[in-house]
Design an enzyme around this catalytic site. Structure first.
Site, short mmCIF file in Angstrom:
data_model
loop_
_atom_site.label_atom_id
_atom_site.label_comp_id
_atom_site.label_asym_id
_atom_site.label_seq_id
_atom_site.Cartn_x
_atom_site.Cartn_y
_atom_site.Cartn_z
CG HIS A 11 -1.76 1.19 1.39
ND1 HIS A 11 -3.06 1.25 0.94
CD2 HIS A 11 -1.51 2.42 1.94
CE1 HIS A 11 -3.58 2.44 1.21
NE2 HIS A 11 -2.65 3.17 1.82
CD GLU A 12 1.99 3.67 3.64
OE1 GLU A 12 2.41 4.72 3.10
OE2 GLU A 12 0.91 3.59 4.22
CG HIS A 15 0.60 6.19 -0.60
ND1 HIS A 15 -0.56 6.69 -1.15
CD2 HIS A 15 0.22 5.52 0.53
CE1 HIS A 15 -1.59 6.36 -0.40
NE2 HIS A 15 -1.14 5.64 0.63
CG ASP A 103 -4.33 6.71 1.90
OD1 ASP A 103 -3.37 7.41 2.26
OD2 ASP A 103 -4.23 5.49 1.67
#
Length: 232
Positions: A11-12, A15, A103
């Site tokens: 997930h990170e 980003h 988010d």
């Protein structure tokens, strides 16, 4: 636990990939008691902030879609990826909550900051986040009566701690804005404060004017600038 850790890392990285694609120098992925986050170096545009915030959830959606597709092609894969899908759905839905600094909250703040002061929007969102965290902790206490639910405690602590820790990034963000505006003529406002506490003075700081603070000290009253307090 392995699937959750893997999901958070991917997930990170979502980003990070979007930030690099937009031309920003992203730092390392930071893991702490309140979760994980990507450290971004420099100031980024409001629209870019929205795209970077969507990077993580998009990765979760892609993993879910790939896993479900594999179930149709290789039904036995369900045994190995069903928990992975659940973890990605949980992280996806939780991060899309409109609470800063999740988010969804970052997207909400970026959208509202077009009409309202960004710092005020963040403060309101952080307070809502802290309030929801306390409600979750209270519900955990009530769950001791009908059946312990540690998820309520973990979520409550996550929200409460995140709402507090998110304030620490405001100082760095404001300093970058000050440096960017050096050499430009700005309106100056003077505020009288009881102490040089960063959280107190942050309420008086705005990108549209320069703040000076009249602080009571042991040696008497003293004028301090934004940089003096934020760097102090």
């Amino acid at each position: 636990m392995f699937y959750y850790i893997l999901t958070v890392i991917l997930h990170e990285y979502g980003h990070k990939i979007v930030a690099n694609w937009l031309g920003y120098k992203s730092g390392e992925i930071i893991f702490d008691v309140y979760g994980a986050g990507l450290k971004l170096n420099g100031v980024y545009k409001r629209k870019d902030d929205i795209l970077i915030s969507l990077g993580g959830p998009i990765v979760n959606v892609i993993i879910v879609l790939i896993s479900i597709t594999l179930w149709w092609i290789f039904p036995s894969m369900y045994l190995y990826t069903s928990e992975l899908v659940i973890c990605n759905l949980v992280i996806l839905l939780f991060n899309l909550l409109p609470i800063y600094p999740l988010d969804g909250g970052r997207i909400l703040v970026a959208c509202l900051s077009a009409k309202y002061d960004k710092h005020k929007v963040i403060r309101i969102s952080s307070r809502i986040c802290f309030g929801l965290g306390l409600i979750m902790i209270v519900l955990f206490g009530l769950s001791l009566i009908w059946g312990v639910n540690f998820n309520l405690l973990f979520i409550g602590l996550f929200l409460a701690i995140n709402s507090i820790v998110s304030d620490t990034g405001k100082c760095e963000e404001r300093l970058r804005a000050i440096n960017k505006k050096k050499g430009k003529v700005m309106e100056v406002k003077i505020f009288k404060v009881d102490s040089a506490d960063k959280r107190e003075v942050l309420r008086c700081i705005s990108p549209v004017y320069y703040s000076l603070f009249l602080v009571d000290t042991k040696s008497g009253k003293k004028i301090k600038s934004e940089e003096d307090i934020l760097l102090g």
